[in-house]
Scaffold this motif. Sequence first.
Motif, PDB file in Angstrom:
ATOM      1  N   SER A  80      -0.037  11.896   9.544  1.00 10.17           N
ATOM      2  CA  SER A  80       0.674  12.568   7.854  1.00 10.17           C
ATOM      3  C   SER A  80      -0.404  11.851   6.662  1.00 10.17           C
ATOM      4  O   SER A  80      -0.875  12.581   5.922  1.00 10.17           O
ATOM      5  N   ILE A  81      -1.260  10.550   6.628  1.00  6.77           N
ATOM      6  CA  ILE A  81      -2.271   9.828   5.742  1.00  6.77           C
ATOM      7  C   ILE A  81      -3.263  11.027   6.109  1.00  6.77           C
ATOM      8  O   ILE A  81      -4.070  11.310   5.509  1.00  6.77           O
ATOM      9  N   LYS A  82      -3.778  10.213   7.059  1.00 12.39           N
ATOM     10  CA  LYS A  82      -5.326  11.361   7.901  1.00 12.39           C
ATOM     11  C   LYS A  82      -5.121  12.316   7.634  1.00 12.39           C
ATOM     12  O   LYS A  82      -6.477  13.328   7.265  1.00 12.39           O
ATOM     13  N   ASN A  83      -4.383  13.685   7.349  1.00 18.75           N
ATOM     14  CA  ASN A  83      -3.894  15.311   7.306  1.00 18.75           C
ATOM     15  C   ASN A  83      -3.340  14.799   5.901  1.00 18.75           C
ATOM     16  O   ASN A  83      -3.191  16.495   5.364  1.00 18.75           O
ATOM     17  N   GLU A  84      -3.476  14.040   4.745  1.00 24.25           N
ATOM     18  CA  GLU A  84      -3.441  14.525   3.073  1.00 24.25           C
ATOM     19  C   GLU A  84      -2.379  14.412   3.012  1.00 24.25           C
ATOM     20  O   GLU A  84      -1.902  16.088   2.288  1.00 24.25           O
ATOM     21  N   GLY A  85      -1.376  14.316   3.699  1.00 24.28           N
ATOM     22  CA  GLY A  85      -0.022  15.104   3.319  1.00 24.28           C
ATOM     23  C   GLY A  85       1.374  14.206   2.454  1.00 24.28           C
ATOM     24  O   GLY A  85       0.340  13.590   1.704  1.00 24.28           O
ATOM     25  N   ILE A  86       2.111  14.563   2.721  1.00 26.17           N
ATOM     26  CA  ILE A  86       2.974  14.261   0.868  1.00 26.17           C
ATOM     27  C   ILE A  86       3.152  12.821   0.842  1.00 26.17           C
ATOM     28  O   ILE A  86       3.152  12.311   0.289  1.00 26.17           O
ATOM     29  N   ALA A  87       2.467  11.614   2.308  1.00 25.17           N
ATOM     30  CA  ALA A  87       3.257  10.357   2.401  1.00 25.17           C
ATOM     31  C   ALA A  87       2.001   9.643   1.427  1.00 25.17           C
ATOM     32  O   ALA A  87       2.046   8.815   0.982  1.00 25.17           O
ATOM     33  N   GLU A  88       0.615  10.385   1.610  1.00 27.16           N
ATOM     34  CA  GLU A  88      -0.267   9.838   0.449  1.00 27.16           C
ATOM     35  C   GLU A  88       0.050  10.398  -0.731  1.00 27.16           C
ATOM     36  O   GLU A  88      -0.728   9.561  -1.699  1.00 27.16           O
ATOM     37  N   LYS A  89       1.003  11.157  -1.435  1.00 24.93           N
ATOM     38  CA  LYS A  89       0.951  11.769  -2.695  1.00 24.93           C
ATOM     39  C   LYS A  89       2.347  10.133  -2.977  1.00 24.93           C
ATOM     40  O   LYS A  89       1.186   9.547  -3.873  1.00 24.93           O
ATOM     41  N   PHE A 109      -1.615  -3.559  12.425  1.00 21.17           N
ATOM     42  CA  PHE A 109      -2.435  -4.222  10.825  1.00 21.17           C
ATOM     43  C   PHE A 109      -3.240  -3.586  10.971  1.00 21.17           C
ATOM     44  O   PHE A 109      -4.245  -2.698   9.923  1.00 21.17           O
ATOM     45  N   ASP A 110      -3.842  -4.009  12.375  1.00 25.16           N
ATOM     46  CA  ASP A 110      -5.665  -3.483  12.464  1.00 25.16           C
ATOM     47  C   ASP A 110      -5.987  -1.256  12.491  1.00 25.16           C
ATOM     48  O   ASP A 110      -6.642  -0.761  11.519  1.00 25.16           O
ATOM     49  N   GLU A 111      -4.806  -1.043  13.523  1.00 23.62           N
ATOM     50  CA  GLU A 111      -4.448   0.397  13.395  1.00 23.62           C
ATOM     51  C   GLU A 111      -4.197   1.532  12.223  1.00 23.62           C
ATOM     52  O   GLU A 111      -4.812   2.071  10.994  1.00 23.62           O
ATOM     53  N   LEU A 112      -3.296   0.929  11.046  1.00 27.09           N
ATOM     54  CA  LEU A 112      -2.866   0.827   9.559  1.00 27.09           C
ATOM     55  C   LEU A 112      -4.609   0.656   9.226  1.00 27.09           C
ATOM     56  O   LEU A 112      -4.549   1.566   7.849  1.00 27.09           O
ATOM     57  N   TYR A 113      -5.414  -0.106   8.790  1.00 30.01           N
ATOM     58  CA  TYR A 113      -6.634  -0.747   8.129  1.00 30.01           C
ATOM     59  C   TYR A 113      -7.441   0.186   8.492  1.00 30.01           C
ATOM     60  O   TYR A 113      -8.305   0.976   7.827  1.00 30.01           O
ATOM     61  N   ASP A 114      -7.338   0.613  10.522  1.00 33.20           N
ATOM     62  CA  ASP A 114      -8.350   1.986   9.682  1.00 33.20           C
ATOM     63  C   ASP A 114      -8.189   3.449   9.555  1.00 33.20           C
ATOM     64  O   ASP A 114      -8.888   3.950   9.247  1.00 33.20           O
ATOM     65  N   VAL A 115      -7.045   3.572   9.214  1.00 35.35           N
ATOM     66  CA  VAL A 115      -6.387   5.108   8.647  1.00 35.35           C
ATOM     67  C   VAL A 115      -6.209   4.258   6.753  1.00 35.35           C
ATOM     68  O   VAL A 115      -7.057   4.916   6.278  1.00 35.35           O
ATOM     69  N   SER A 116      -6.356   3.589   6.371  1.00 35.94           N
ATOM     70  CA  SER A 116      -6.093   3.049   4.992  1.00 35.94           C
ATOM     71  C   SER A 116      -5.785   1.657   4.378  1.00 35.94           C
ATOM     72  O   SER A 116      -4.902   0.746   4.714  1.00 35.94           O
ATOM     73  N   PRO A 117      -7.206   1.664   4.404  1.00 34.97           N
ATOM     74  CA  PRO A 117      -6.996  -0.135   4.484  1.00 34.97           C
ATOM     75  C   PRO A 117      -6.837  -0.649   2.753  1.00 34.97           C
ATOM     76  O   PRO A 117      -5.796  -2.143   2.948  1.00 34.97           O
ATOM     77  N   MET A 118      -6.165   0.309   1.950  1.00 36.08           N
ATOM     78  CA  MET A 118      -6.111  -0.231   1.038  1.00 36.08           C
ATOM     79  C   MET A 118      -4.282  -0.356   0.641  1.00 36.08           C
ATOM     80  O   MET A 118      -4.074  -1.857   0.544  1.00 36.08           O
ATOM     81  N   LEU A 119      -3.479   0.288   1.945  1.00 31.22           N
ATOM     82  CA  LEU A 119      -2.166  -0.254   2.505  1.00 31.22           C
ATOM     83  C   LEU A 119      -2.674  -1.486   2.872  1.00 31.22           C
ATOM     84  O   LEU A 119      -1.185  -2.316   3.040  1.00 31.22           O
ATOM     85  N   ALA A 120      -2.958  -1.273   4.291  1.00 33.82           N
ATOM     86  CA  ALA A 120      -3.454  -2.965   4.758  1.00 33.82           C
ATOM     87  C   ALA A 120      -3.335  -3.569   4.253  1.00 33.82           C
ATOM     88  O   ALA A 120      -3.338  -5.161   4.601  1.00 33.82           O
ATOM     89  N   SER A 121      -4.559  -3.858   3.441  1.00 28.87           N
ATOM     90  CA  SER A 121      -4.498  -5.132   2.387  1.00 28.87           C
ATOM     91  C   SER A 121      -3.684  -6.231   1.876  1.00 28.87           C
ATOM     92  O   SER A 121      -3.724  -6.584   1.262  1.00 28.87           O
ATOM     93  N   HIS A 122      -2.275  -4.976   1.246  1.00 29.28           N
ATOM     94  CA  HIS A 122      -0.725  -5.646   1.150  1.00 29.28           C
ATOM     95  C   HIS A 122      -0.176  -6.179   2.353  1.00 29.28           C
ATOM     96  O   HIS A 122       0.048  -6.042   3.355  1.00 29.28           O
ATOM     97  N   SER A 123       0.644  -7.513   1.914  1.00 28.77           N
ATOM     98  CA  SER A 123       1.052  -8.301   2.459  1.00 28.77           C
ATOM     99  C   SER A 123       2.334  -7.592   2.686  1.00 28.77           C
ATOM    100  O   SER A 123       4.090  -6.493   1.978  1.00 28.77           O
ATOM    101  N   GLY A 124       2.708  -7.702   4.460  1.00 27.44           N
ATOM    102  CA  GLY A 124       3.864  -7.169   5.025  1.00 27.44           C
ATOM    103  C   GLY A 124       4.260  -7.556   6.294  1.00 27.44           C
ATOM    104  O   GLY A 124       4.414  -8.919   6.197  1.00 27.44           O
ATOM    105  N   LEU A 125       5.303  -6.952   6.802  1.00 26.57           N
ATOM    106  CA  LEU A 125       5.845  -7.161   8.162  1.00 26.57           C
ATOM    107  C   LEU A 125       5.445  -6.290   8.828  1.00 26.57           C
ATOM    108  O   LEU A 125       4.899  -5.239   8.460  1.00 26.57           O
ATOM    109  N   SER A 126       5.865  -6.486  10.328  1.00 31.23           N
ATOM    110  CA  SER A 126       5.592  -5.956  11.641  1.00 31.23           C
ATOM    111  C   SER A 126       7.071  -6.211  12.082  1.00 31.23           C
ATOM    112  O   SER A 126       7.853  -7.292  12.558  1.00 31.23           O
TER     113      SER A 126
END
Length: 148
Positions: A80-89, A109-126
Amino acid sequence: MKLAPCPGKCLRQLSQVFSSGTDREGSAKELHGHLKTSGATVWFSEEDIALGLLQMREVDKGLRNSRIGIVLVTPALLESIKNEGIAEKELAVLFGTNRVVPVTHGVTFDELYDVSPMLASHSGLSTKESSLDAVAAKVAAAAALPAA
């Protein structure tokens, strides 16, 4: 998954947690249940947007009224992020706060970084390291802390 704010039938209830994602019937719904069991007030689009209401307006209200924004990062969300869907908004709004918590589920998180480095830069959980139940408990505890 779309655990989010409290529009529609919630009336001005202040949400502690806003969650975004694309898997509304699977892992998102499960995480929503765990969050509620952990004591968090959670807006979940599948429950909190009444029929006939404008979805984007209700999501906007929920984002505004939430203390934490969980982003359940699944393979579908990455698409959805790659396709600039509602999630991106929704992400654009969350990035303007210090409240975004990415939770990777079925991706790294590496896969997330490949699509959204900004989101991946936030502290999170897996969920690879913790169950959805444990993730929910951690998020609920963080939401209960005084606002910074």
